[in-house]
Design a protein around this motif. Structure first.
Motif, PDB file in Angstrom:
ATOM      1  N   PRO A  44      37.336  62.119  52.734  1.00  0.00           N
ATOM      2  CA  PRO A  44      36.752  61.389  51.658  1.00  0.00           C
ATOM      3  C   PRO A  44      35.851  62.059  50.869  1.00  0.00           C
ATOM      4  CG  PRO A  44      35.831  60.652  53.882  1.00  0.00           C
ATOM      5  CD  PRO A  44      36.585  62.029  54.153  1.00  0.00           C
ATOM      6  N   LEU A  45      35.267  61.753  49.658  1.00  0.00           N
ATOM      7  CA  LEU A  45      34.254  62.305  48.909  1.00  0.00           C
ATOM      8  C   LEU A  45      33.265  61.462  48.715  1.00  0.00           C
ATOM      9  CD1 LEU A  45      36.193  65.173  46.931  1.00  0.00           C
ATOM     10  CD2 LEU A  45      34.588  65.591  48.871  1.00  0.00           C
ATOM     11  N   TYR A  46      32.039  61.844  48.433  1.00  0.00           N
ATOM     12  CA  TYR A  46      31.086  60.928  47.946  1.00  0.00           C
ATOM     13  C   TYR A  46      30.226  61.389  46.806  1.00  0.00           C
ATOM     14  CZ  TYR A  46      27.176  57.518  48.138  1.00  0.00           C
ATOM     15  OH  TYR A  46      26.233  56.733  47.911  1.00  0.00           O
ATOM     16  N   CYS A  47      30.038  60.692  45.733  1.00  0.00           N
ATOM     17  CA  CYS A  47      29.296  61.157  44.673  1.00  0.00           C
ATOM     18  C   CYS A  47      27.721  60.636  44.691  1.00  0.00           C
ATOM     19  CB  CYS A  47      29.737  60.468  43.356  1.00  0.00           C
ATOM     20  SG  CYS A  47      28.983  61.087  41.870  1.00  0.00           S
ATOM     21  N   MET A  48      26.868  61.882  44.757  1.00  0.00           N
ATOM     22  CA  MET A  48      25.623  61.488  44.635  1.00  0.00           C
ATOM     23  C   MET A  48      24.969  61.370  43.305  1.00  0.00           C
ATOM     24  SD  MET A  48      24.757  62.051  47.970  1.00  0.00           S
ATOM     25  CE  MET A  48      22.957  62.593  48.024  1.00  0.00           C
ATOM     26  N   ASN A  49      25.741  61.331  42.312  1.00  0.00           N
ATOM     27  CA  ASN A  49      25.375  60.779  41.062  1.00  0.00           C
ATOM     28  C   ASN A  49      25.291  59.525  40.881  1.00  0.00           C
ATOM     29  OD1 ASN A  49      24.288  61.635  38.403  1.00  0.00           O
ATOM     30  ND2 ASN A  49      26.412  61.006  37.459  1.00  0.00           N
ATOM     31  N   VAL A  71      36.103  68.287  42.183  1.00  0.00           N
ATOM     32  CA  VAL A  71      36.635  67.186  41.783  1.00  0.00           C
ATOM     33  C   VAL A  71      35.917  66.413  40.938  1.00  0.00           C
ATOM     34  CG1 VAL A  71      37.582  64.940  43.194  1.00  0.00           C
ATOM     35  CG2 VAL A  71      38.175  67.152  44.176  1.00  0.00           C
ATOM     36  N   GLN A  72      36.370  65.467  40.230  1.00  0.00           N
ATOM     37  CA  GLN A  72      35.598  64.965  39.146  1.00  0.00           C
ATOM     38  C   GLN A  72      35.699  63.266  39.887  1.00  0.00           C
ATOM     39  OE1 GLN A  72      37.549  64.244  35.289  1.00  0.00           O
ATOM     40  NE2 GLN A  72      35.349  64.622  34.337  1.00  0.00           N
ATOM     41  N   CYS A  76      32.033  57.960  37.660  1.00  0.00           N
ATOM     42  CA  CYS A  76      31.038  58.499  36.530  1.00  0.00           C
ATOM     43  C   CYS A  76      31.360  59.663  36.102  1.00  0.00           C
ATOM     44  CB  CYS A  76      29.704  58.403  37.149  1.00  0.00           C
ATOM     45  SG  CYS A  76      29.581  59.830  38.495  1.00  0.00           S
ATOM     46  N   ASP A  77      32.744  60.415  36.372  1.00  0.00           N
ATOM     47  CA  ASP A  77      32.945  61.517  35.926  1.00  0.00           C
ATOM     48  C   ASP A  77      32.156  62.790  36.240  1.00  0.00           C
ATOM     49  OD1 ASP A  77      35.190  60.257  34.691  1.00  0.00           O
ATOM     50  OD2 ASP A  77      34.261  60.356  32.704  1.00  0.00           O
ATOM     51  N   GLU A  78      31.087  62.618  36.881  1.00  0.00           N
ATOM     52  CA  GLU A  78      30.360  63.870  37.577  1.00  0.00           C
ATOM     53  C   GLU A  78      31.161  64.708  38.317  1.00  0.00           C
ATOM     54  OE1 GLU A  78      27.422  64.609  37.277  1.00  0.00           O
ATOM     55  OE2 GLU A  78      26.885  65.855  39.304  1.00  0.00           O
ATOM     56  N   GLU A  79      30.921  65.982  38.156  1.00  0.00           N
ATOM     57  CA  GLU A  79      31.782  66.903  39.170  1.00  0.00           C
ATOM     58  C   GLU A  79      31.277  67.291  40.451  1.00  0.00           C
ATOM     59  OE1 GLU A  79      31.304  71.122  38.026  1.00  0.00           O
ATOM     60  OE2 GLU A  79      33.600  71.318  38.144  1.00  0.00           O
ATOM     61  N   LEU A  92      31.951  70.136  55.388  1.00  0.00           N
ATOM     62  CA  LEU A  92      32.312  70.516  53.902  1.00  0.00           C
ATOM     63  C   LEU A  92      30.963  70.041  53.437  1.00  0.00           C
ATOM     64  CD1 LEU A  92      34.616  71.094  51.978  1.00  0.00           C
ATOM     65  CD2 LEU A  92      34.856  68.697  51.305  1.00  0.00           C
ATOM     66  N   ILE A  93      30.402  71.036  52.368  1.00  0.00           N
ATOM     67  CA  ILE A  93      29.314  71.011  51.747  1.00  0.00           C
ATOM     68  C   ILE A  93      29.465  70.633  50.420  1.00  0.00           C
ATOM     69  CG2 ILE A  93      27.228  72.055  51.161  1.00  0.00           C
ATOM     70  CD1 ILE A  93      28.678  74.401  53.598  1.00  0.00           C
ATOM     71  N   THR A  94      28.878  69.554  49.862  1.00  0.00           N
ATOM     72  CA  THR A  94      29.413  69.179  48.463  1.00  0.00           C
ATOM     73  C   THR A  94      28.036  69.103  47.709  1.00  0.00           C
ATOM     74  OG1 THR A  94      29.073  66.699  48.820  1.00  0.00           O
ATOM     75  CG2 THR A  94      31.284  67.596  49.619  1.00  0.00           C
ATOM     76  N   TYR A  95      28.068  69.307  46.570  1.00  0.00           N
ATOM     77  CA  TYR A  95      27.092  69.164  45.401  1.00  0.00           C
ATOM     78  C   TYR A  95      27.329  68.296  44.407  1.00  0.00           C
ATOM     79  CZ  TYR A  95      25.500  73.526  47.762  1.00  0.00           C
ATOM     80  OH  TYR A  95      24.958  74.328  48.868  1.00  0.00           O
ATOM     81  N   SER A  96      26.744  67.346  44.258  1.00  0.00           N
ATOM     82  CA  SER A  96      26.880  66.448  42.857  1.00  0.00           C
ATOM     83  C   SER A  96      25.388  65.887  42.357  1.00  0.00           C
ATOM     84  CB  SER A  96      27.783  65.464  43.136  1.00  0.00           C
ATOM     85  OG  SER A  96      27.616  64.497  44.434  1.00  0.00           O
TER      86      SER A  96
END
Ligand SMILES: [Zn+2]
Length: 189
Positions: A44-49, A71-72, A76-79, A92-96
């Motif tokens: 899964p992925l999570y958007c911090m924006n 991934v967009q 909110c379209d944040e990358e 997995l290290i994610t940045y948003s």
């Protein structure tokens, strides 16, 4: 390499295209490091924006020098930029939204050593004994073997979800099946 949404259309190298077809691998390590190691390809992925979990699930398709891809966000379209450790995928290290979020799959999918110890205690199932050559085994095979030992069918176990993250609330099929089995075995850690 890359990361892409599992949408039932696009296929990976093994011809898989639907969420249910994606497994994860486990390996009983006893030579260098003692413990169960995992290699995860569905996430899964999570958007911090916008502080929301993305709608679908994603296939981790390898990295180059740790760069997985991005991934967009479907809200909110944040990358969302993804980085790993360039080998076996345990996290997995994610940045948003200018923030970092680490998805630790041991914790997220409940695959920590304490869980395996508890399974052994409750059912007698010992991954180290069954797979003593440090071979990688699909988690689905492990679940089938545990079910055989316990005289239960995996598809008859009622669904259950653990609260393993304050952000990720929706889990891929393989994790849901694992959660249901752990709950059935009354593994309460
Ligand atoms: Zn977002």
């Amino acid at each position: 390499m890359g990361i892409w949404e599992i949408d039932g259309i696009r296929q990976d190298r093994k011809g898989r295209k639907s969420e249910e077809e994606f497994d994860l691998l486990v390996c009983a390590r006893k030579i260098k490091k003692i413990g169960v190691q995992i290699d995860v390809e569905i996430t899964p992925l999570y958007c911090m924006n916008c502080n929301k979990q993305l709608e679908g699930f994603y296939k981790h398709d390898g990295s180059r020098y740790g760069q997985v891809g991005s991934v967009q966000c479907n809200h909110c379209d944040e990358e969302i930029r993804c980085v790993d450790h360039d080998n076996i995928v345990e996290e997995l290290i994610t940045y948003s939204g200018n923030q970092k979020l680490v998805l630790d799959y041991y914790k997220l999918y409940k695959l920590e050593n304490e869980v395996w110890n508890k399974i052994k205690e409750k059912t007698g199932y010992d991954l180290f004994q069954r797979y003593s050559n440090e071979e990688w085994v699909p988690l689905h095979n492990v679940m089938d073997e545990i079910c055989t030992l316990c005289n239960v069918r995996l598809d008859e176990i009622p669904p259950y979800t653990y609260n393993t993250s304050d952000k990720i609330k929706k889990f891929p099929y393989i994790a849901n099946k694992w959660f249901a089995l752990l709950h059935y075995l009354e593994i309460d850690i």
